[in-house]
Design a protein around this motif. Structure first.
Motif, PDB file in Angstrom:
ATOM      1  N   HIS A 152       0.857  -1.184   0.000  1.00 50.65           N
ATOM      2  CA  HIS A 152       0.000   0.000   0.000  1.00 50.65           C
ATOM      3  C   HIS A 152       0.895   1.237   0.000  1.00 50.65           C
ATOM      4  O   HIS A 152       1.701   1.442   0.905  1.00 50.65           O
ATOM      5  N   VAL A 153       0.745   2.063  -1.049  1.00 48.32           N
ATOM      6  CA  VAL A 153       1.580   3.254  -1.202  1.00 48.32           C
ATOM      7  C   VAL A 153       0.668   4.457  -1.434  1.00 48.32           C
ATOM      8  O   VAL A 153      -0.240   4.418  -2.265  1.00 48.32           O
ATOM      9  N   GLY A 154       0.932   5.525  -0.710  1.00 51.69           N
ATOM     10  CA  GLY A 154       0.096   6.712  -0.783  1.00 51.69           C
ATOM     11  C   GLY A 154      -0.641   6.927   0.529  1.00 51.69           C
ATOM     12  O   GLY A 154      -0.426   6.216   1.515  1.00 51.69           O
ATOM     13  N   VAL A 155      -1.502   7.913   0.524  1.00 51.15           N
ATOM     14  CA  VAL A 155      -2.250   8.234   1.729  1.00 51.15           C
ATOM     15  C   VAL A 155      -3.184   7.093   2.100  1.00 51.15           C
ATOM     16  O   VAL A 155      -3.653   6.346   1.239  1.00 51.15           O
ATOM     17  N   ASN A 156      -3.420   6.921   3.398  1.00 51.21           N
ATOM     18  CA  ASN A 156      -4.507   6.042   3.837  1.00 51.21           C
ATOM     19  C   ASN A 156      -5.526   6.901   4.566  1.00 51.21           C
ATOM     20  O   ASN A 156      -5.206   7.979   5.073  1.00 51.21           O
ATOM     21  N   ARG A 167       4.637   6.776   2.263  1.00 47.03           N
ATOM     22  CA  ARG A 167       5.359   7.702   1.388  1.00 47.03           C
ATOM     23  C   ARG A 167       6.138   6.942   0.317  1.00 47.03           C
ATOM     24  O   ARG A 167       6.938   6.053   0.615  1.00 47.03           O
ATOM     25  N   PRO A 168       5.958   7.270  -0.963  1.00 49.64           N
ATOM     26  CA  PRO A 168       6.631   6.532  -2.038  1.00 49.64           C
ATOM     27  C   PRO A 168       8.151   6.557  -1.968  1.00 49.64           C
ATOM     28  O   PRO A 168       8.803   5.579  -2.321  1.00 49.64           O
ATOM     29  N   MET A 169       8.738   7.668  -1.502  1.00 50.66           N
ATOM     30  CA  MET A 169      10.196   7.748  -1.503  1.00 50.66           C
ATOM     31  C   MET A 169      10.820   6.691  -0.590  1.00 50.66           C
ATOM     32  O   MET A 169      11.984   6.314  -0.776  1.00 50.66           O
ATOM     33  N   LEU A 170      10.058   6.179   0.369  1.00 49.12           N
ATOM     34  CA  LEU A 170      10.570   5.106   1.220  1.00 49.12           C
ATOM     35  C   LEU A 170      10.883   3.854   0.410  1.00 49.12           C
ATOM     36  O   LEU A 170      11.718   3.035   0.794  1.00 49.12           O
ATOM     37  N   PRO A 187      -2.404   1.541  -3.696  1.00 47.41           N
ATOM     38  CA  PRO A 187      -2.754   2.471  -4.764  1.00 47.41           C
ATOM     39  C   PRO A 187      -1.533   3.275  -5.256  1.00 47.41           C
ATOM     40  O   PRO A 187      -0.451   3.141  -4.700  1.00 47.41           O
ATOM     41  N   PRO A 188      -1.754   4.147  -6.259  1.00 45.88           N
ATOM     42  CA  PRO A 188      -0.621   4.742  -6.960  1.00 45.88           C
ATOM     43  C   PRO A 188      -0.062   6.037  -6.364  1.00 45.88           C
ATOM     44  O   PRO A 188       0.234   6.986  -7.080  1.00 45.88           O
ATOM     45  N   GLY A 189       0.063   6.107  -5.040  1.00 41.09           N
ATOM     46  CA  GLY A 189       0.891   7.125  -4.420  1.00 41.09           C
ATOM     47  C   GLY A 189       0.304   8.479  -4.110  1.00 41.09           C
ATOM     48  O   GLY A 189       0.997   9.337  -3.582  1.00 41.09           O
ATOM     49  N   TRP A 190      -0.970   8.725  -4.442  1.00 42.42           N
ATOM     50  CA  TRP A 190      -1.536  10.051  -4.180  1.00 42.42           C
ATOM     51  C   TRP A 190      -1.453  10.378  -2.693  1.00 42.42           C
ATOM     52  O   TRP A 190      -1.706   9.494  -1.873  1.00 42.42           O
TER      53      TRP A 190
END
Length: 282
Positions: A152-156, A167-170, A187-190
């Protein structure tokens, strides 16, 4: 063939027994879930909707959040569904990295004995950042077992967890340390979409899951998703993987919105199945 990279059919064993930590999701996705007839379809009706949408294969995912939120969708339950409906599903395991060696043993059993084909980690539900040291043994085990991991990447939207866990940079540190690891960021990082795209450009083993968001937003000005469309139809066209996230989104509408985007037909075909086939090594 269309592959739905992530849905939860109306089978009780595939839902968390207590999803109270996700209550805010029901508010955020209320309109979309109503359109998807959440809680109203029988399994037979659900299969009919799947067939009408042209979906040939659906990825279903286990989850283990026992140490944080007291529940799980077991690997055994997912494996049972895969066996009960041959050719309909691919199953991902779910383990809790907070459990240490127990998680590693459960993952090996899920893959080697139960036949599951990947690992699902919703890090915000485990209250762990993507690059937390407790995640590293699990990543190493995925490489050993030669399976991909869904992260899971992006806001929850859970008000009982931290958005920063996604956070995607992680991902960049993880992929530098584990260059063989195959990850789908979903999801795609929003709202950090450009950050995710930068990491994906750097690392060829990172795919992006267009899941739990309306595809039409890729073409809506100022939605925050626009860069996904530009990169997803060009340099990252082989790494975009679509999923309906049913019952969070309607299946047919999700697929139609992808087809309606200003992308070439062969690119849409990749997003809707071809890239998933490669990622899953089918």
């Amino acid at each position: 063939m269309i592959i739905d990279y992530g849905a939860t059919p109306p089978i009780p064993e595939l839902s968390l027994p207590d999803g109270s930590h996700l209550a805010n999701y029901r508010r955020v996705y209320a309109t979309a879930e109503k359109a998807a007839e959440r809680g109203e379809l029988t399994l037979d009706q659900w299969f009919a909707v799947v067939d009408e949408a042209g979906i040939g294969l659906t990825v279903i995912k286990a989850r283990d959040v026992e140490t944080t939120f007291g529940g799980r969708v077991t690997n055994e339950a997912v494996a049972d569904v895969v066996r009960a409906y041959p050719g309909r599903f691919i199953g991902f395991a779910g383990v809790d990295p907070n459990k240490g060696m127990t998680a590693l043993r459960e993952l090996e059993h899920a893959v080697t004995e139960l036949g599951l084909k990947g690992l699902n980690l919703q890090c915000f539900e485990n209250r762990l950042a993507i690059d937390d040291r407790r995640m590293y043994p699990v990543y190493a085990k995925c490489i050993e077992l030669d399976i991909p991991v869904n992260l899971h990447v992006g806001v929850n939207f859970s008000l009982r967890s931290n958005p920063e866990f996604g956070r995607p940079m992680l991902l960049d540190k993880v992929l530098c340390d584990f260059p063989e690891l195959r990850i789908c960021a979903s999801p795609p990082g929003w709202p950090w979409v450009e950050e995710l795209l930068a990491v994906a450009w750097r690392h060829p083993n990172l795919s992006i899951g267009l899941v739990a968001m309306r595809p039409k937003l890729l073409g809506v000005e100022n939605s925050g998703y626009g860069p996904l469309l530009q990169y997803g139809r060009t340099i990252l066209k082989d790494r975009m993987i679509a999923g309906t996230a049913w019952p969070m989104l309607p299946m047919r509408r999700t697929i139609e919105e992808i087809r309606a985007l200003p992308i070439e037909e062969d690119v849409a075909d990749r997003w809707l199945g071809g890239n998933a086939r490669s990622f899953l090594r089918l």
